[in-house]
Design a protein around this motif. Structure first.
Motif, PDB file in Angstrom:
ATOM      1  N   TRP A  81      43.655  86.900  12.784  1.00 13.86           N
ATOM      2  CA  TRP A  81      42.342  86.520  13.420  1.00 13.86           C
ATOM      3  C   TRP A  81      41.309  87.033  12.636  1.00 13.86           C
ATOM      4  CZ3 TRP A  81      38.125  88.828  14.977  1.00 13.86           C
ATOM      5  CH2 TRP A  81      37.191  88.255  15.680  1.00 13.86           C
ATOM      6  N   PHE A  82      40.339  86.012  12.354  1.00 15.88           N
ATOM      7  CA  PHE A  82      39.083  86.771  11.707  1.00 15.88           C
ATOM      8  C   PHE A  82      37.923  86.274  12.284  1.00 15.88           C
ATOM      9  CE2 PHE A  82      41.441  83.327   9.544  1.00 15.88           C
ATOM     10  CZ  PHE A  82      40.270  82.521   9.129  1.00 15.88           C
ATOM     11  N   ASP A  83      36.730  86.974  12.280  1.00 13.82           N
ATOM     12  CA  ASP A  83      35.548  86.522  12.720  1.00 13.82           C
ATOM     13  C   ASP A  83      35.152  85.003  11.935  1.00 13.82           C
ATOM     14  OD1 ASP A  83      32.540  86.601  12.954  1.00 13.82           O
ATOM     15  OD2 ASP A  83      33.048  88.153  14.063  1.00 13.82           O
ATOM     16  N   PRO A  84      34.522  84.225  13.020  1.00 12.93           N
ATOM     17  CA  PRO A  84      33.992  82.919  12.294  1.00 12.93           C
ATOM     18  C   PRO A  84      33.237  82.851  11.287  1.00 12.93           C
ATOM     19  CG  PRO A  84      34.607  82.736  14.698  1.00 12.93           C
ATOM     20  CD  PRO A  84      34.753  84.170  14.410  1.00 12.93           C
ATOM     21  N   GLN A  85      32.435  84.390  11.461  1.00 10.58           N
ATOM     22  CA  GLN A  85      31.281  84.426  10.411  1.00 10.58           C
ATOM     23  C   GLN A  85      31.935  84.819   8.887  1.00 10.58           C
ATOM     24  OE1 GLN A  85      27.615  86.369  12.015  1.00 10.58           O
ATOM     25  NE2 GLN A  85      29.181  86.975  13.662  1.00 10.58           N
ATOM     26  N   MET A  86      32.983  85.084   8.771  1.00  7.53           N
ATOM     27  CA  MET A  86      33.589  85.502   7.307  1.00  7.53           C
ATOM     28  C   MET A  86      34.764  84.836   6.997  1.00  7.53           C
ATOM     29  SD  MET A  86      35.297  89.204   8.503  1.00  7.53           S
ATOM     30  CE  MET A  86      35.955  89.440   6.954  1.00  7.53           C
ATOM     31  N   ASN A  87      34.847  84.927   5.695  1.00  5.49           N
ATOM     32  CA  ASN A  87      36.200  84.197   4.938  1.00  5.49           C
ATOM     33  C   ASN A  87      36.928  85.366   4.596  1.00  5.49           C
ATOM     34  OD1 ASN A  87      35.160  84.905   2.844  1.00  5.49           O
ATOM     35  ND2 ASN A  87      35.886  82.889   1.665  1.00  5.49           N
ATOM     36  N   SER A  88      38.438  85.205   4.372  1.00  3.12           N
ATOM     37  CA  SER A  88      39.072  86.381   4.097  1.00  3.12           C
ATOM     38  C   SER A  88      40.317  85.809   3.171  1.00  3.12           C
ATOM     39  CB  SER A  88      39.669  87.247   5.165  1.00  3.12           C
ATOM     40  OG  SER A  88      40.403  88.207   4.730  1.00  3.12           O
ATOM     41  N   GLY A  89      41.363  86.660   3.187  1.00  2.65           N
ATOM     42  CA  GLY A  89      42.480  86.139   2.536  1.00  2.65           C
ATOM     43  C   GLY A  89      43.740  87.031   2.238  1.00  2.65           C
ATOM     44  N   PRO A 114      37.023  79.913   7.640  1.00  5.76           N
ATOM     45  CA  PRO A 114      36.772  79.134   8.865  1.00  5.76           C
ATOM     46  C   PRO A 114      35.416  78.085   8.652  1.00  5.76           C
ATOM     47  CG  PRO A 114      35.348  81.318   8.686  1.00  5.76           C
ATOM     48  CD  PRO A 114      36.273  81.189   7.299  1.00  5.76           C
ATOM     49  N   SER A 115      35.137  77.935   7.287  1.00  5.81           N
ATOM     50  CA  SER A 115      33.889  76.926   7.113  1.00  5.81           C
ATOM     51  C   SER A 115      34.289  75.715   7.299  1.00  5.81           C
ATOM     52  CB  SER A 115      33.434  77.396   5.935  1.00  5.81           C
ATOM     53  OG  SER A 115      34.138  76.845   4.788  1.00  5.81           O
ATOM     54  N   LYS A 146      42.699  77.138  13.671  1.00  8.37           N
ATOM     55  CA  LYS A 146      42.311  77.267  14.715  1.00  8.37           C
ATOM     56  C   LYS A 146      41.068  78.290  14.728  1.00  8.37           C
ATOM     57  CE  LYS A 146      46.162  75.693  17.240  1.00  8.37           C
ATOM     58  NZ  LYS A 146      47.285  76.109  18.403  1.00  8.37           N
ATOM     59  N   VAL A 147      39.830  77.926  14.401  1.00 11.21           N
ATOM     60  CA  VAL A 147      38.769  78.919  14.229  1.00 11.21           C
ATOM     61  C   VAL A 147      38.404  79.755  15.343  1.00 11.21           C
ATOM     62  CG1 VAL A 147      36.360  79.371  13.394  1.00 11.21           C
ATOM     63  CG2 VAL A 147      37.716  77.521  12.482  1.00 11.21           C
ATOM     64  N   GLY A 148      38.466  81.312  15.178  1.00  4.86           N
ATOM     65  CA  GLY A 148      38.264  82.012  16.194  1.00  4.86           C
ATOM     66  C   GLY A 148      39.416  82.484  17.100  1.00  4.86           C
ATOM     67  N   GLU A 149      40.631  81.743  16.571  1.00  6.28           N
ATOM     68  CA  GLU A 149      42.005  82.174  17.578  1.00  6.28           C
ATOM     69  C   GLU A 149      42.974  82.955  16.412  1.00  6.28           C
ATOM     70  OE1 GLU A 149      43.509  79.002  19.645  1.00  6.28           O
ATOM     71  OE2 GLU A 149      41.475  77.935  20.014  1.00  6.28           O
ATOM     72  N   TRP A 150      43.953  83.376  16.970  1.00  6.12           N
ATOM     73  CA  TRP A 150      45.239  83.730  16.212  1.00  6.12           C
ATOM     74  C   TRP A 150      45.687  82.556  15.597  1.00  6.12           C
ATOM     75  CZ3 TRP A 150      46.269  88.600  14.706  1.00  6.12           C
ATOM     76  CH2 TRP A 150      45.569  89.701  15.283  1.00  6.12           C
ATOM     77  N   ASN A 151      46.105  82.873  14.241  1.00  6.74           N
ATOM     78  CA  ASN A 151      46.778  81.858  13.739  1.00  6.74           C
ATOM     79  C   ASN A 151      48.105  82.234  12.952  1.00  6.74           C
ATOM     80  OD1 ASN A 151      44.943  79.020  13.399  1.00  6.74           O
ATOM     81  ND2 ASN A 151      43.422  81.077  13.287  1.00  6.74           N
ATOM     82  N   HIS A 152      49.065  81.433  13.039  1.00  5.44           N
ATOM     83  CA  HIS A 152      50.336  81.899  12.188  1.00  5.44           C
ATOM     84  C   HIS A 152      50.388  81.260  10.807  1.00  5.44           C
ATOM     85  CE1 HIS A 152      54.400  83.232  11.775  1.00  5.44           C
ATOM     86  NE2 HIS A 152      54.788  81.938  11.585  1.00  5.44           N
ATOM     87  N   TYR A 153      50.481  81.957   9.759  1.00  5.30           N
ATOM     88  CA  TYR A 153      50.623  81.679   8.464  1.00  5.30           C
ATOM     89  C   TYR A 153      52.180  81.739   7.930  1.00  5.30           C
ATOM     90  CZ  TYR A 153      45.647  81.232   7.093  1.00  5.30           C
ATOM     91  OH  TYR A 153      44.313  80.902   6.840  1.00  5.30           O
TER      92      TYR A 153
END
Length: 450
Positions: A81-89, A114-115, A146-153
């Motif tokens: 899960w990550f804040d919609p205002q940031m990207n990560s990896g 999330p962009s 799914k932006v703003g939600e938990w996602n499975h990678y």
């Protein structure tokens, strides 16, 4: 009845081939973070209720929480899960070495984005080659996050293949052999001096990995999304099946000739270590010059990896006609511009950037451009389908145009090609690599007729 039993057996075998029991998995989140170490930045990482939480801070470069162990072939899964205002990896097969940018973390990164461009699940080569796999040609993959939600990678790195999924949707299919082993790392992206983004969080949980016989548990391969290969002058089995062919074999000049003499130059163009290089110092009096393919092409997708020198100028031309008007048009064609925009003054000539890297020279300026810079490898893609043409640079679409429209004729009429009848309107022609007097290298030149 026997036929039904056989079908059920095949289906069961197929389903089990991509499955695994919990016994094969190793959890990478323990009771503490003792199996991890932080590198580069100062953003804090905490273990809270089984979740690793990273938080942005001011004036820090990218921060990485790295496994102390290296991994080569594996299947990795995690929830994030990550804040919609940031990207990560998440870094995979990555390294930190004193002899490389003073220990900067570099290697493959599975994107969390999330962009609006929606490249989550794509592959970015951190601190090295930039984007290797974007999702512009995978619209279903772009919808997976799914932006703003938990996602499975899910990430399967086996041999030279790296494949990714988000929420069971395939996102990336990359073939690359640069780094076969390295650590896994969680990233908190730097925010510079932007105080409005202090305290943003990114979280990971359920991080687990299979390292023993991962191929046994790999997802059965289906060519459902584009495959991007960075193997040097080598085609993958899928590329062969899809009709790709190499225009440069990495060792000889077969398939190429000087645009005017129709023989390969004795100087200027060098073939060394799998690259085709225009070296001005070896041209002599009779060497070098533009080279073209022996074959002509009509509708095609062309991929070319290129590296320009500091201040360099070159180009990839298409629809080149070396026969007409006694060969006077042998070096004329629509040109994918190769240029050091930062150092070469031609970048400021023309009209509104229409002579810059990845543009259609003197006609159309590129947009959304990501340039890896001088003395670094970049990837050009040119797609021609009838009258419609597209230019790509490093996975991003830069421009598109239609050669059959009045707008095209207006562009030509305002360009340096205005006195060339029917410029750019040929149905077929040769591919040309330009000698503009500056060092430039090419490799992985391949084409698929469509």
């Amino acid at each position: 009845m026997k036929k039904l039993i056989f079908i059920n057996a095949v289906l069961l075998s197929f389903l089990l081939s991509g499955c695994s029991s919990d016994r094969q998995w190793q959890n990478l989140i323990k009771d503490d973070l003792s199996n991890w170490e932080q590198l580069n930045g100062t953003a804090p990482f905490e273990l809270i209720d089984g979740e690793i939480v990273g938080t942005t801070v001011l004036n820090s470069p990218n921060s990485f929480l790295c496994t102390k162990e290296n991994y080569s072939d594996f299947i990795l899964e995690f929830d994030t899960w990550f804040d919609p205002q940031m990207n990560s990896g998440v870094q995979i097969r990555s390294e930190s070495r004193a002899d490389y940018q003073n220990g900067r973390v570099h290697g493959y990164q599975v994107e969390m984005d999330p962009s609006e461009r929606a490249w989550s699940g794509g592959i970015y080569d951190e601190a090295r080659r930039g984007w290797l796999y974007t999702l512009d040609k995978n619209p279903e993959g772009q919808k997976a996050l799914k932006v703003g939600e938990w996602n499975h990678y899910r990430v399967e790195a086996i041999g030279k293949s790296i494949r990714t999924w988000i929420n069971e949707v395939p996102c990336a299919d990359l073939i690359d052999g640069m780094t076969p082993s390295g650590f896994i790392a969680l990233q908190v992206h730097g925010i510079g001096r932007d105080s409005s983004r202090v305290g943003l969080q990114v979280k990971w949980k359920n991080i687990r990995i299979i390292t023993e016989d991962p191929a046994e548990y790999a997802t059965p391969y289906e060519p459902v999304i584009p495959q991007y290969s960075y193997l040097d002058n080598e085609l993958t089995e899928r590329e062969k099946e899809e009709g790709w062919k190499l225009l440069f074999d990495g060792a000889t000049s077969e398939g190429w000739m000087n645009a005017k003499s129709k023989t390969f130059p004795i100087g200027g163009w060098e073939i060394k270590e799998g690259t085709l290089t225009l070296n001005p110092e070896t041209k002599g009096t009779d060497g070098g010059g533009d080279i073209v393919t022996v074959d002509k092409f009509k509708n095609f997708e062309l991929i070319v990896d290129f590296k320009y020198s500091t201040g360099g100028n070159s180009g990839i031309k298409y629809f080149v006609d070396i026969e007409s008007d006694n060969g006077s048009r042998a070096s004329i064609g629509c040109e994918y511009q190769i240029l050091d925009d930062r150092q070469n003054p031609d970048a400021k000539a023309g009209i509104e950037g229409n002579r810059t890297l990845a543009g259609l020279y003197d006609l159309i300026a590129p947009a959304n451009k990501r340039d890896n810079g001088a003395n670094q490898w970049n990837r050009a893609i040119i797609v021609v389908n009838g009258s419609k043409v597209r230019h790509w640079l490093n996975g991003q679409l830069n421009l598109e145009y239609d050669r059959s429209t009045p707008a095209w004729k207006e562009l030509v009429a305002a360009s340096k090609f205005k006195n060339i009848p029917g410029f750019g309107e040929a149905e077929e022609g040769r591919i040309l690599l330009q000698d503009h007097g500056n060092m430039v290298s090419f490799k992985n030149i391949k084409i698929r007729e469509i």
